[in-house]
Design a protein around this motif. Sequence first.
Motif, PDB file in Angstrom:
ATOM      1  N   THR A 220       0.778  -1.079  -0.147  1.00  0.00           N
ATOM      2  CA  THR A 220       0.113  -0.135  -0.070  1.00  0.00           C
ATOM      3  C   THR A 220       1.005   1.102  -0.024  1.00  0.00           C
ATOM      4  N   SER A 221       0.326   2.247  -0.748  1.00  0.00           N
ATOM      5  CA  SER A 221       1.103   3.621  -0.423  1.00  0.00           C
ATOM      6  C   SER A 221       0.020   4.776  -0.982  1.00  0.00           C
ATOM      7  N   PRO A 222       0.376   5.831  -0.570  1.00  0.00           N
ATOM      8  CA  PRO A 222      -0.403   7.013  -0.825  1.00  0.00           C
ATOM      9  C   PRO A 222      -0.590   7.186  -2.378  1.00  0.00           C
ATOM     10  N   PRO A 223       0.374   7.456  -2.978  1.00  0.00           N
ATOM     11  CA  PRO A 223       0.337   7.826  -4.323  1.00  0.00           C
ATOM     12  C   PRO A 223       0.119   6.277  -5.060  1.00  0.00           C
ATOM     13  N   GLU A 224      -0.343   6.290  -6.368  1.00  0.00           N
ATOM     14  CA  GLU A 224      -0.529   5.187  -7.288  1.00  0.00           C
ATOM     15  C   GLU A 224       0.754   4.854  -7.751  1.00  0.00           C
ATOM     16  N   PHE A 225       0.922   3.319  -7.600  1.00  0.00           N
ATOM     17  CA  PHE A 225       2.350   2.924  -8.211  1.00  0.00           C
ATOM     18  C   PHE A 225       2.160   1.835  -9.097  1.00  0.00           C
ATOM     19  N   GLU A 226       3.212   1.661  -9.927  1.00  0.00           N
ATOM     20  CA  GLU A 226       3.290   0.554 -11.036  1.00  0.00           C
ATOM     21  C   GLU A 226       3.634  -0.643 -10.489  1.00  0.00           C
ATOM     22  N   ALA A 227       2.764  -1.606 -10.849  1.00  0.00           N
ATOM     23  CA  ALA A 227       3.385  -3.160 -10.727  1.00  0.00           C
ATOM     24  C   ALA A 227       4.380  -3.551 -11.270  1.00  0.00           C
ATOM     25  N   SER A 228       5.249  -4.256 -10.505  1.00  0.00           N
ATOM     26  CA  SER A 228       6.561  -4.664 -11.312  1.00  0.00           C
ATOM     27  C   SER A 228       6.021  -5.875 -12.186  1.00  0.00           C
ATOM     28  N   ARG A 229       6.799  -6.012 -13.201  1.00  0.00           N
ATOM     29  CA  ARG A 229       6.455  -6.852 -14.221  1.00  0.00           C
ATOM     30  C   ARG A 229       6.779  -8.136 -13.901  1.00  0.00           C
ATOM     31  N   SER A 230       7.314  -8.454 -12.925  1.00  0.00           N
ATOM     32  CA  SER A 230       7.736  -9.932 -12.570  1.00  0.00           C
ATOM     33  C   SER A 230       6.572 -10.368 -11.335  1.00  0.00           C
ATOM     34  N   TRP A 231       5.676  -9.499 -11.105  1.00  0.00           N
ATOM     35  CA  TRP A 231       4.652  -9.971  -9.973  1.00  0.00           C
ATOM     36  C   TRP A 231       3.687 -10.813 -10.658  1.00  0.00           C
ATOM     37  N   THR A 275      -2.397  -6.387  -4.360  1.00  0.00           N
ATOM     38  CA  THR A 275      -2.155  -7.683  -3.760  1.00  0.00           C
ATOM     39  C   THR A 275      -1.638  -8.637  -4.629  1.00  0.00           C
ATOM     40  N   TYR A 276      -0.160  -9.318  -4.603  1.00  0.00           N
ATOM     41  CA  TYR A 276       0.240  -9.914  -5.561  1.00  0.00           C
ATOM     42  C   TYR A 276       1.222 -11.041  -4.895  1.00  0.00           C
ATOM     43  N   HIS A 277       1.851 -12.062  -5.756  1.00  0.00           N
ATOM     44  CA  HIS A 277       2.896 -12.797  -5.395  1.00  0.00           C
ATOM     45  C   HIS A 277       4.043 -12.354  -5.932  1.00  0.00           C
ATOM     46  N   PRO A 278       4.963 -12.194  -5.288  1.00  0.00           N
ATOM     47  CA  PRO A 278       6.273 -11.623  -6.079  1.00  0.00           C
ATOM     48  C   PRO A 278       6.927 -13.019  -6.733  1.00  0.00           C
ATOM     49  N   GLN A 279       7.895 -12.686  -7.712  1.00  0.00           N
ATOM     50  CA  GLN A 279       8.401 -13.856  -8.153  1.00  0.00           C
ATOM     51  C   GLN A 279       9.202 -15.047  -6.962  1.00  0.00           C
ATOM     52  N   SER A 280       9.659 -14.423  -6.029  1.00  0.00           N
ATOM     53  CA  SER A 280      10.132 -15.384  -4.992  1.00  0.00           C
ATOM     54  C   SER A 280       9.201 -16.424  -4.365  1.00  0.00           C
ATOM     55  N   HIS A 281       7.871 -15.980  -4.546  1.00  0.00           N
ATOM     56  CA  HIS A 281       7.052 -16.878  -4.078  1.00  0.00           C
ATOM     57  C   HIS A 281       6.795 -18.060  -4.882  1.00  0.00           C
ATOM     58  N   TYR A 282       7.460 -18.098  -6.071  1.00  0.00           N
ATOM     59  CA  TYR A 282       7.344 -19.342  -7.067  1.00  0.00           C
ATOM     60  C   TYR A 282       7.567 -20.878  -6.466  1.00  0.00           C
ATOM     61  N   TRP A 283       8.659 -20.591  -5.890  1.00  0.00           N
ATOM     62  CA  TRP A 283       8.892 -22.083  -5.216  1.00  0.00           C
ATOM     63  C   TRP A 283       8.078 -22.350  -4.104  1.00  0.00           C
ATOM     64  N   PRO A 284       7.912 -21.564  -3.123  1.00  0.00           N
ATOM     65  CA  PRO A 284       6.807 -22.022  -2.256  1.00  0.00           C
ATOM     66  C   PRO A 284       5.257 -22.459  -2.683  1.00  0.00           C
ATOM     67  N   LEU A 285       4.986 -21.590  -3.537  1.00  0.00           N
ATOM     68  CA  LEU A 285       3.745 -21.962  -4.353  1.00  0.00           C
ATOM     69  C   LEU A 285       3.898 -23.275  -4.983  1.00  0.00           C
ATOM     70  N   HIS A 286       5.010 -23.594  -5.756  1.00  0.00           N
ATOM     71  CA  HIS A 286       5.063 -24.650  -6.594  1.00  0.00           C
ATOM     72  C   HIS A 286       5.227 -25.811  -5.558  1.00  0.00           C
ATOM     73  N   LEU A 287       6.045 -25.887  -4.623  1.00  0.00           N
ATOM     74  CA  LEU A 287       5.931 -27.069  -3.760  1.00  0.00           C
ATOM     75  C   LEU A 287       5.010 -27.294  -2.885  1.00  0.00           C
ATOM     76  N   VAL A 288       4.023 -26.411  -2.566  1.00  0.00           N
ATOM     77  CA  VAL A 288       2.747 -26.846  -2.020  1.00  0.00           C
ATOM     78  C   VAL A 288       2.088 -27.524  -2.727  1.00  0.00           C
ATOM     79  N   GLU A 289       1.979 -26.976  -4.114  1.00  0.00           N
ATOM     80  CA  GLU A 289       1.085 -27.627  -4.928  1.00  0.00           C
ATOM     81  C   GLU A 289       1.529 -29.071  -5.403  1.00  0.00           C
TER      82      GLU A 289
END
Lengths: 323, 327
Positions: A220-231, A275-289
Amino acid sequence: MTTPLTGPPRAVLRLHRTALIVWGLFVTGTIAGLVWLNTVTADSARAKSARCDPLAYCADPFANTSYSAPISWISTFICYGFLAVAAWAGAALIGRELEQGTARLAWTQGVSPARWLAAKLAVPALVLTVGGIMLVVAFRWGWAANRDLMGDDWAFADVFVARGPATVAYALCALAVGTLTALLLRRALPALAVSLGAMWTLNFFLERYRESFWPTVTRTSPPEFEASRSWWPLENGAIIDGRRTQDVPYWECDGTSAENERCLDDLGITGHYTTYHPQSHYWPLHLVETGIVLTVAAVATLIAFRLLRRRTTAPAVRKGASV
Amino acid sequence: MTAPTVAAPRLLPWLLRVHRPALYVWTGLLVLLGGTLLWLWGPLTDAAAEAWRQYNACATGGVCRYDQDAILRYKDVYLYASFAVLAVPFLVAAWAGGALTGRELEHGTAQLAWSQGISPARWLTAKLAVPAALVGAGTGLLVLLHHLTWSAGRSRVDNTKSWFSTETFYANGPLVVALALAGLAAGALAGLLLRRSLAALGAAAVAVAALWTALRFALPHLWPTATGVSGLDGGPGYPGLLVDQGLVTATGAHIDNPGCGSTATAECRELFDRLDAVGYYTDYHPASHYWPLQLTATGAVLAAAALMTLIAFRLLRRRTADKGAAR
């Protein structure tokens, strides 16, 4: 190590050599395709694009697709290959043998039902694991090698599976589920359909709820911000009176930027969130599945063995009683 | 001539009995998918049309309250229904390959039937005619419902798919019925050729996929295209099923579109001048080509189905005649 393969494992390999050849061709063909695409096609596509200054007339403004389209197909085939495994395991591996009575024949030849099923599962499991690992390793390299030519990202449903052990887990799960449905239905074609449907359903729901297998990050932040392309973006909106909402009546605000800002202030917007998943969540998400899929596989295997034992011991007891 | 007439009444009930599960599945599929299409045709189209009416009534700049869910639900259900209709040829092919002829030859029940006074040719005729009637009628019904549903939404729901959108084009006309019949023929032929249930199942599904792929490439060329020319400023038009598009020069020659963009930018204007381009050409099929395209393609697929049926009969005759001679 030098002893030749004998007994039930050898029989499984011999009986299903067509399937083994198809699987071998799929694995080697896919790997060869990845190598070819990343060495030959990628360079020529990039050369074509480089020559393709839109201001200087180019014949093929979409040269990249000669690389990206086949790579996308490969990710689809690696990810959803388990559907073919489910169909095969349900119909050819177990269903046909029970339908035609060849399983019973094997059990009278000194091969106990449990050993018969163990061989039926272990040999394909080994072959699928080895081939699956080769596919995943090759795909991880091939998918990452020329990112500038691709339009997909790590969160795409098929790419998500194809880049890790979930590929192997789905294949093993399909093997177990196909075996169980075939033991339940004892007929090849119905087992094929049910096993295919069951695996498709399992994947459908896991794909749908994949995002919830690991806590998301909210920024969250007061001004609008751009989502990273890796999210992997899941939800974004504004914070009005301290509450997150996606329903912001932006169209009410119009005019100069100062007017616009004042108007947004009047709406009570105090900030924005994503609300997003950063790229670093790839392995946790992948391993849970992967864990969920392997658990389903283990449970299906366990039930299959128990079912087989119950079914093959019961007639003997009855026979004994009638004598 | 007496033996066949005695056997005749038994053939149909026997066939329906053997394939009772398939009959149930087919009926269930028709009820489910037909019901979905009716639901889409009535309530869902009405709700989406009402939502679009609300949306279009919105004054620009004001708060717009409209039933967005109704619009999205309409789109989702429509797409699922279209894909389900398009899956029918594959299901028919897989079933015909797996259960209709391949399994009977593998288990020897076909040979048993032939020894019970049912000649191989009559056996195959019944095996093809009864499913063909049921598949043709059922798929025809689904296609009719799909077309009526699509037509009902066209004038009222703004996000109704265009007639040339791939899934709509196929699911809206007799082409799917022809593909389903071709799937049946392919399955029967694969079963006779391979004499193994599962191999024939796979081969029949692959055959339909191959037929479909060929159709995807050939279809736009089955009827002469119309050509439209539009000015450089307006950009290329997109009035229907697109076949080819590019630049037209002052001499009337057609060259590829460089993908530069609009003439609003000076660079692109310069490029177009250098290329001597005066406008865009578009080779396309207008909506009036829908039926010519559908019917030519349907004819081609039916011809393929007829050819496969012919091969199946010849194969069966040769094989059973050989056996008789050998005996």
